[in-house]
Design a protein around this motif. Structure first.
Motif, PDB file in Angstrom:
ATOM      1  N   GLN A 164     -45.858  17.357  31.299  1.00 56.28           N
ATOM      2  CA  GLN A 164     -46.996  18.114  31.806  1.00 56.28           C
ATOM      3  C   GLN A 164     -46.552  19.462  32.347  1.00 56.28           C
ATOM      4  N   PHE A 165     -47.476  20.399  32.293  1.00 58.64           N
ATOM      5  CA  PHE A 165     -47.271  21.718  32.880  1.00 58.64           C
ATOM      6  C   PHE A 165     -47.182  21.548  34.389  1.00 58.64           C
ATOM      7  N   ALA A 166     -46.190  22.166  35.009  1.00 59.58           N
ATOM      8  CA  ALA A 166     -46.026  22.082  36.459  1.00 59.58           C
ATOM      9  C   ALA A 166     -46.478  23.372  37.147  1.00 59.58           C
ATOM     10  N   TYR A 167     -45.967  24.499  36.693  1.00 58.76           N
ATOM     11  CA  TYR A 167     -46.336  25.790  37.288  1.00 58.76           C
ATOM     12  C   TYR A 167     -45.792  26.913  36.417  1.00 58.76           C
ATOM     13  N   SER A 168     -46.317  28.104  36.610  1.00 51.87           N
ATOM     14  CA  SER A 168     -45.806  29.256  35.871  1.00 51.87           C
ATOM     15  C   SER A 168     -44.813  30.011  36.751  1.00 51.87           C
ATOM     16  N   GLY A 169     -43.866  30.607  36.111  1.00 53.66           N
ATOM     17  CA  GLY A 169     -42.876  31.435  36.790  1.00 53.66           C
ATOM     18  C   GLY A 169     -42.701  32.719  36.015  1.00 53.66           C
ATOM     19  N   ASP A 170     -43.843  33.308  35.635  1.00 55.87           N
ATOM     20  CA  ASP A 170     -43.831  34.480  34.770  1.00 55.87           C
ATOM     21  C   ASP A 170     -42.970  35.602  35.343  1.00 55.87           C
TER      22      ASP A 170
ATOM     23  N   ASP B 230     -44.406  35.365  29.720  1.00 51.85           N
ATOM     24  CA  ASP B 230     -44.882  34.043  30.121  1.00 51.85           C
ATOM     25  C   ASP B 230     -43.709  33.077  30.229  1.00 51.85           C
ATOM     26  N   ILE B 231     -43.598  32.426  31.386  1.00 50.88           N
ATOM     27  CA  ILE B 231     -42.597  31.380  31.594  1.00 50.88           C
ATOM     28  C   ILE B 231     -43.331  30.180  32.175  1.00 50.88           C
ATOM     29  N   SER B 232     -43.428  29.132  31.379  1.00 46.53           N
ATOM     30  CA  SER B 232     -44.136  27.924  31.800  1.00 46.53           C
ATOM     31  C   SER B 232     -43.129  26.835  32.142  1.00 46.53           C
ATOM     32  N   ASN B 233     -43.256  26.282  33.327  1.00 46.71           N
ATOM     33  CA  ASN B 233     -42.374  25.213  33.787  1.00 46.71           C
ATOM     34  C   ASN B 233     -43.054  23.876  33.537  1.00 46.71           C
ATOM     35  N   TYR B 234     -42.337  22.981  32.869  1.00 48.26           N
ATOM     36  CA  TYR B 234     -42.846  21.660  32.527  1.00 48.26           C
ATOM     37  C   TYR B 234     -41.960  20.584  33.122  1.00 48.26           C
ATOM     38  N   GLN B 235     -42.553  19.426  33.345  1.00 47.45           N
ATOM     39  CA  GLN B 235     -41.813  18.227  33.698  1.00 47.45           C
ATOM     40  C   GLN B 235     -41.917  17.265  32.525  1.00 47.45           C
ATOM     41  N   VAL B 236     -40.775  16.838  32.018  1.00 45.20           N
ATOM     42  CA  VAL B 236     -40.714  15.815  30.987  1.00 45.20           C
ATOM     43  C   VAL B 236     -40.209  14.561  31.696  1.00 45.20           C
ATOM     44  N   GLU B 237     -41.014  13.502  31.677  1.00 42.49           N
ATOM     45  CA  GLU B 237     -40.717  12.311  32.477  1.00 42.49           C
ATOM     46  C   GLU B 237     -40.462  11.111  31.574  1.00 42.49           C
ATOM     47  N   LEU B 238     -39.339  10.462  31.797  1.00 48.33           N
ATOM     48  CA  LEU B 238     -38.971   9.247  31.073  1.00 48.33           C
ATOM     49  C   LEU B 238     -39.190   8.069  32.015  1.00 48.33           C
ATOM     50  N   TYR B 239     -39.905   7.048  31.536  1.00 52.85           N
ATOM     51  CA  TYR B 239     -40.166   5.845  32.329  1.00 52.85           C
ATOM     52  C   TYR B 239     -39.521   4.651  31.641  1.00 52.85           C
ATOM     53  N   THR B 240     -38.758   3.870  32.416  1.00 53.61           N
ATOM     54  CA  THR B 240     -38.085   2.681  31.902  1.00 53.61           C
ATOM     55  C   THR B 240     -38.189   1.551  32.926  1.00 53.61           C
ATOM     56  N   THR B 241     -38.047   0.311  32.453  1.00 51.96           N
ATOM     57  CA  THR B 241     -38.117  -0.832  33.369  1.00 51.96           C
ATOM     58  C   THR B 241     -36.796  -1.083  34.075  1.00 51.96           C
ATOM     59  N   LYS B 242     -35.712  -0.607  33.484  1.00 50.34           N
ATOM     60  CA  LYS B 242     -34.394  -0.700  34.112  1.00 50.34           C
ATOM     61  C   LYS B 242     -33.680   0.616  33.868  1.00 50.34           C
TER      62      LYS B 242
ATOM     63  N   ILE C 245     -36.983  12.584  35.702  1.00 50.63           N
ATOM     64  CA  ILE C 245     -37.720  13.827  35.469  1.00 50.63           C
ATOM     65  C   ILE C 245     -36.750  14.916  35.018  1.00 50.63           C
ATOM     66  N   PHE C 246     -37.068  15.514  33.876  1.00 49.46           N
ATOM     67  CA  PHE C 246     -36.338  16.671  33.371  1.00 49.46           C
ATOM     68  C   PHE C 246     -37.247  17.877  33.556  1.00 49.46           C
ATOM     69  N   GLU C 247     -36.804  18.854  34.332  1.00 48.44           N
ATOM     70  CA  GLU C 247     -37.577  20.086  34.520  1.00 48.44           C
ATOM     71  C   GLU C 247     -37.057  21.130  33.550  1.00 48.44           C
ATOM     72  N   ILE C 248     -37.989  21.676  32.750  1.00 47.26           N
ATOM     73  CA  ILE C 248     -37.617  22.659  31.731  1.00 47.26           C
ATOM     74  C   ILE C 248     -38.534  23.868  31.817  1.00 47.26           C
ATOM     75  N   GLN C 249     -38.140  24.942  31.147  1.00 43.67           N
ATOM     76  CA  GLN C 249     -38.968  26.139  31.043  1.00 43.67           C
ATOM     77  C   GLN C 249     -39.197  26.476  29.581  1.00 43.67           C
ATOM     78  N   LEU C 250     -40.460  26.814  29.275  1.00 42.52           N
ATOM     79  CA  LEU C 250     -40.790  27.320  27.954  1.00 42.52           C
ATOM     80  C   LEU C 250     -41.091  28.809  28.126  1.00 42.52           C
ATOM     81  N   ILE C 251     -40.330  29.627  27.470  1.00 40.07           N
ATOM     82  CA  ILE C 251     -40.467  31.072  27.624  1.00 40.07           C
ATOM     83  C   ILE C 251     -41.276  31.629  26.458  1.00 40.07           C
ATOM     84  N   GLY C 252     -42.354  32.319  26.804  1.00 44.56           N
ATOM     85  CA  GLY C 252     -43.185  32.959  25.811  1.00 44.56           C
ATOM     86  C   GLY C 252     -44.165  32.043  25.123  1.00 44.56           C
ATOM     87  N   GLY C 253     -44.247  30.793  25.561  1.00 41.13           N
ATOM     88  CA  GLY C 253     -45.105  29.831  24.884  1.00 41.13           C
ATOM     89  C   GLY C 253     -46.401  29.652  25.465  1.00 41.13           C
TER      90      GLY C 253
END
Length: 107
Positions: A35-41, A51-63, A99-107
């Motif tokens: 999901q989109f978290a915030y912009s850091g343009d 445009d710099i969009s900050n996203y959180q990519v979240e992995l869910y596991t039982t163990k 949680i992996f925090e990433i940036q998409l630049i120009g997207g």
């Protein structure tokens, strides 16, 4: 890279992927949400220059699942998306959340 490109790339990992959350019922873990978290343009001369969009990519596991984490990390590296990573156990859900925090630049 756009959000659509990110979704397509995450799907190639082979785990269920959804933006924000899955419609009920959610698939059995492991699964990924993002999901989109915030912009850091980048701003210059009184306007948004890049445009710099900050996203959180979240992995869910039982163990704790280093193999699933590595799949996601390797994909982010392949896409040349720098990331920072945090993790916690969600007691109420009985799931690990990485949680992996990433940036998409120009997207």
């Amino acid at each position: 890279m756009t959000q659509v490109d990110l979704y397509a790339a995450l799907k190639t990992i082979g785990l269920p992927v959804a933006y924000g959350e899955f419609n009920s019922p959610a698939p059995a873990p492991p699964f990924i949400t993002y999901q989109f978290a915030y912009s850091g343009d980048l701003m210059a001369d009184n306007h948004n220059y890049l445009d710099i969009s900050n996203y959180q990519v979240e992995l869910y596991t039982t163990k704790k699942d280093p193999a699933a984490e590595k799949l996601l990390q390797d994909k982010l590296k392949e896409l040349r998306l720098p990331y920072s990573k945090t993790g916690t156990y969600l007691e109420s859900e009985k799931l690990w959340q990485i949680i992996f925090e990433i940036q998409l630049i120009g997207g």
